[in-house]
Design a protein around this motif. Sequence first.
Motif, PDB file in Angstrom:
ATOM      1  N   ALA A 495       0.790  -1.043  -0.182  1.00 48.60           N
ATOM      2  CA  ALA A 495       0.202  -0.164  -0.042  1.00 48.60           C
ATOM      3  C   ALA A 495       0.959   1.354  -0.086  1.00 48.60           C
ATOM      4  O   ALA A 495       0.462   2.214  -0.423  1.00 48.60           O
ATOM      5  N   ASP A 496       1.836   1.168   0.617  1.00 47.32           N
ATOM      6  CA  ASP A 496       2.903   2.381   0.752  1.00 47.32           C
ATOM      7  C   ASP A 496       3.338   2.907  -0.532  1.00 47.32           C
ATOM      8  O   ASP A 496       3.535   4.255  -0.758  1.00 47.32           O
ATOM      9  N   ILE A 497       3.439   1.901  -1.619  1.00 51.17           N
ATOM     10  CA  ILE A 497       3.629   2.296  -3.058  1.00 51.17           C
ATOM     11  C   ILE A 497       2.893   3.293  -3.670  1.00 51.17           C
ATOM     12  O   ILE A 497       3.167   4.250  -4.072  1.00 51.17           O
ATOM     13  N   PHE A 498       1.625   3.237  -3.201  1.00 47.54           N
ATOM     14  CA  PHE A 498       0.285   4.083  -3.687  1.00 47.54           C
ATOM     15  C   PHE A 498       0.204   5.180  -3.122  1.00 47.54           C
ATOM     16  O   PHE A 498      -0.526   6.240  -3.670  1.00 47.54           O
ATOM     17  N   THR A 499       0.998   5.540  -1.943  1.00 53.51           N
ATOM     18  CA  THR A 499       0.996   6.694  -1.159  1.00 53.51           C
ATOM     19  C   THR A 499       2.273   7.216  -1.339  1.00 53.51           C
ATOM     20  O   THR A 499       2.466   8.507  -0.787  1.00 53.51           O
ATOM     21  N   LEU A 500       3.290   6.835  -2.436  1.00 52.50           N
ATOM     22  CA  LEU A 500       4.348   7.637  -2.574  1.00 52.50           C
ATOM     23  C   LEU A 500       4.324   9.118  -3.077  1.00 52.50           C
ATOM     24  O   LEU A 500       4.813   9.912  -2.654  1.00 52.50           O
ATOM     25  N   ARG A 501       3.272   9.334  -4.154  1.00 51.75           N
ATOM     26  CA  ARG A 501       3.147  10.605  -4.678  1.00 51.75           C
ATOM     27  C   ARG A 501       2.757  11.738  -3.577  1.00 51.75           C
ATOM     28  O   ARG A 501       3.343  12.760  -3.501  1.00 51.75           O
ATOM     29  N   PHE A 646      -5.271 -15.017   4.721  1.00 55.88           N
ATOM     30  CA  PHE A 646      -6.354 -14.054   5.059  1.00 55.88           C
ATOM     31  C   PHE A 646      -6.649 -13.981   6.386  1.00 55.88           C
ATOM     32  O   PHE A 646      -7.593 -13.089   6.867  1.00 55.88           O
ATOM     33  N   ALA A 647      -6.433 -15.016   6.934  1.00 56.46           N
ATOM     34  CA  ALA A 647      -6.918 -15.027   8.608  1.00 56.46           C
ATOM     35  C   ALA A 647      -5.845 -14.406   9.449  1.00 56.46           C
ATOM     36  O   ALA A 647      -6.049 -14.042  10.748  1.00 56.46           O
ATOM     37  N   ASN A 648      -4.597 -14.248   8.982  1.00 53.98           N
ATOM     38  CA  ASN A 648      -3.640 -13.677   9.673  1.00 53.98           C
ATOM     39  C   ASN A 648      -3.875 -12.071   9.772  1.00 53.98           C
ATOM     40  O   ASN A 648      -4.134 -11.408   8.999  1.00 53.98           O
ATOM     41  N   PRO A 649      -3.979 -11.719  11.044  1.00 53.13           N
ATOM     42  CA  PRO A 649      -4.435 -10.270  11.100  1.00 53.13           C
ATOM     43  C   PRO A 649      -3.312  -8.966  10.570  1.00 53.13           C
ATOM     44  O   PRO A 649      -3.960  -8.263   9.927  1.00 53.13           O
ATOM     45  N   ASP A 650      -1.982  -9.391  10.724  1.00 52.94           N
ATOM     46  CA  ASP A 650      -1.216  -8.403  10.028  1.00 52.94           C
ATOM     47  C   ASP A 650      -1.369  -8.478   8.559  1.00 52.94           C
ATOM     48  O   ASP A 650      -1.169  -7.589   7.676  1.00 52.94           O
ATOM     49  N   GLU A 651      -1.168  -9.710   8.026  1.00 48.09           N
ATOM     50  CA  GLU A 651      -1.269  -9.864   6.539  1.00 48.09           C
ATOM     51  C   GLU A 651      -2.847  -9.471   5.884  1.00 48.09           C
ATOM     52  O   GLU A 651      -2.715  -8.533   4.761  1.00 48.09           O
ATOM     53  N   ARG A 652      -3.692  -9.690   6.600  1.00 50.52           N
ATOM     54  CA  ARG A 652      -5.087  -9.211   6.058  1.00 50.52           C
ATOM     55  C   ARG A 652      -5.202  -7.732   6.301  1.00 50.52           C
ATOM     56  O   ARG A 652      -5.768  -6.963   5.288  1.00 50.52           O
ATOM     57  N   GLY A 653      -4.466  -7.065   7.196  1.00 52.88           N
ATOM     58  CA  GLY A 653      -4.369  -5.749   7.304  1.00 52.88           C
ATOM     59  C   GLY A 653      -3.960  -5.021   6.246  1.00 52.88           C
ATOM     60  O   GLY A 653      -4.258  -4.086   5.582  1.00 52.88           O
ATOM     61  N   ALA A 654      -2.236  -5.559   5.863  1.00 50.02           N
ATOM     62  CA  ALA A 654      -1.870  -5.314   4.659  1.00 50.02           C
ATOM     63  C   ALA A 654      -2.410  -5.447   3.309  1.00 50.02           C
ATOM     64  O   ALA A 654      -2.371  -4.642   2.554  1.00 50.02           O
ATOM     65  N   ILE A 655      -3.312  -6.537   3.280  1.00 50.96           N
ATOM     66  CA  ILE A 655      -3.942  -6.700   2.050  1.00 50.96           C
ATOM     67  C   ILE A 655      -5.115  -5.692   1.898  1.00 50.96           C
ATOM     68  O   ILE A 655      -5.398  -5.056   0.837  1.00 50.96           O
ATOM     69  N   GLU A 656      -5.840  -5.384   2.921  1.00 48.01           N
ATOM     70  CA  GLU A 656      -7.191  -4.373   3.027  1.00 48.01           C
ATOM     71  C   GLU A 656      -6.494  -3.110   2.586  1.00 48.01           C
ATOM     72  O   GLU A 656      -7.341  -2.198   2.040  1.00 48.01           O
ATOM     73  N   ARG A 657      -5.407  -2.670   3.187  1.00 44.64           N
ATOM     74  CA  ARG A 657      -4.854  -1.375   2.962  1.00 44.64           C
ATOM     75  C   ARG A 657      -4.634  -1.202   1.292  1.00 44.64           C
ATOM     76  O   ARG A 657      -4.802  -0.131   1.006  1.00 44.64           O
ATOM     77  N   LEU A 658      -3.946  -2.133   0.894  1.00 43.52           N
ATOM     78  CA  LEU A 658      -3.736  -2.212  -0.503  1.00 43.52           C
ATOM     79  C   LEU A 658      -4.996  -2.102  -1.424  1.00 43.52           C
ATOM     80  O   LEU A 658      -5.134  -1.221  -2.084  1.00 43.52           O
TER      81      LEU A 658
END
Length: 751
Positions: A495-501, A646-658
């Motif tokens: 997700a950080d890639i898409f907030t670069l600009r 998808f059940a891992n809170p950290d990974e799911r959070g990163a996926i949803e932010r993306l």
Amino acid sequence: MSGGIAVETLSEAEARTELARLANEIARANTAYHGEDTPEISDADYDALKARNAAIEAAFPHLKRSDSPSEQVGASPSEAFSKVTHEQRMLSLGNAFDAGEVAEFNARIRRYLGLGPESPLTYTAEPKIDGLSLSLRYENGRLTQAATRGDGQVGENVTANARTIDDIPEEISDAPALLEVRGEVYMSHADFAALNVRQTERGAKTFANPRNAAAGSLRQLDATITQARPLRFFAYAWGALSEPLAETQMGAIDRLEALGFVTNDMTRLCDGPKEMLAHYETIEQARATLGYDIDGVVYKVNDLGLQARLGYRSTTPRWAVAHKFPAELAWTRLEAIDIQVGRTGALSPVARLAPVTVGGVVVSNATLHNEDYIAGRDNKGMEIRDGKDIRVGDWVQVYRAGDVIPKIADVDLAKRPEGAAPYEFPTVCPECGSDATREEGDAIRRCTGGLICPAQAVEKLKHFVSRAAFDIEGLGAKQVEMFHADDILPVREPADIFTLRARDAKNVAKLAKRDGWGETSAGNLFQAIEDKREIEMSRLLFALGIRHVGEIAAQDLARHYQSWEALTFALDTARPAALARRAADEAADAERRAAAEDGRRARVSEARARAFAARDVPDESAAVWDDLIAADGIGPVMALSLSDAFANPDERGAIERLVAELRSILPPETRADDSPVAGKTVVFTGSLEKMTRAEAKARAESLGAKVSGSVSAKTDLLVAGPGAGSKAVKAAELGIETIDEDGWLSLIGDA
């Protein structure tokens, strides 16, 4: 590298683990060899990995992975060159390693074609050049394009560089209007030695072997550098043609020579395996005096009409095989063992060797696989290398067969230094300090740090921007490393890639002011990122880097669920069933271990495991889970990996932010094929009289159909010949359309 456990003794869980390891190692080797010209394993080790993968897939066909190495060719083209899509794919070759496998190749050809042992069938035999594959496109006799193989479908445009090679004519006469000539760019031993002398005198980098020198020289961004390198070219094949070159392979080679191309004068016509093997021995004996590197002999069916009938598998032609030379051996000292952490957290030990020349090539590294391999045992506790462990300071025997990194074949205990201690494999990640654990049945120890582990995070981000994933122009591996280490514009998750600009604007356009960047390059990067806010569902799935979910599996999942929302709902709903399935697998493994201790062989069926898993699971969850694992190309192992991610809170959070940063997730395109069987599932049963079963399958697949070996509710059409039995009965019960062979030929227009 291929492991020491006999395939016939593997349990199903062990086979799954081994296939996952092999897929990872082969993918890494492909990228190093084809994409970076810096091979990490020898030809022999690579062949052994591929052979073991094929053997396990044959023994456990239901476990074949969607990202199976048997379905892949080469590696993605470099971002430094413009891309060329090959009109006809550039495929690899299947391998044979002994006389028996050559005889089986001949027998397999005859079976496919329906030829008896007395029917005439000739082959060509030619040296297999150890160089870089190149395709030359001529239009009306003029060279218009030169491209590397790349991943077989898309290569690199190296036209300017190819024009500097003396063996490649700029113009040819009396040629077809369209002619793609394919062959190998190489460097002779004498020219290689002279080049390294010049490199040393200039204080420049020397090359490990002629193949690396040739590949590196051809893939220069400055064609004047290529021009200064002594490159040669052998022509031995062709791609797209406006008209045939000849009726036979040998005739076509002669035609290429008449057109002005250099062909190999050791190519011979052979009447069957006996003459093929005799010429193999002739070439092998002459190998040291040829003046250029070869690593085997290639056999091809001579009749081009028969080649057309035989056709292709997904990555190799059926009508050709490479008979590889055996490996070479040398002894050297093991100076250190380093641990590298990969995208999935795997801790991979690498041997650092005192440089040694093996077959004319200097090698200094070796892959050590895992902690069991270092300890002298396989992952079932059985001895390998007669139980000799590997210790720092040991004198070790290594082998190679044309590349750089060898396998450790043996250890000389008589030369072991006094006080050398057994190697202690780390139980914490050397990159982040997190626990490194090893699951039951897994040969690999993995870091549990996930996204907090910098090694995993960087490798996941590199995967995320790779060609088959988001493919963001201007954001490659080096840029990912830069941004990940950056304190002002850090990229720690996708997700950080898409907030670069936006972040760059807040920091007063910092990126454009850095060395190597400017307003134009920074603007181009931001626009390239913006363009990827709309992405195909399959690319998004593949980009996440979920273990076991390769490019093909991502496409299968996208086709099955059609939308991101449907997939995430299914994974959330199926979670209780997924956990039950894991418990069932663990119970099955325990039963197998208990049986082994008692001298019995446990037989835990898939049906039994599913029945066990279904206990005390909500009906909706069980139904959704069954639908997931029944999806084309998806099985329990991959489904569990998806569910865990998808059940891992950290990974799911990163996926949803993306996903929140994306504008649109596009469903898979509907096939536009006008074939009457495109997209349909077809089953063949009984005896076919006008074609072999293999020909029927190949023809159906070429028309866009999926050919299955069993009848189910998903079957669209059954083609039944004489002797059709239970499949025809089941098709009738299910109301599936059934036709005979003539009906099939009429349907597809081949009657």
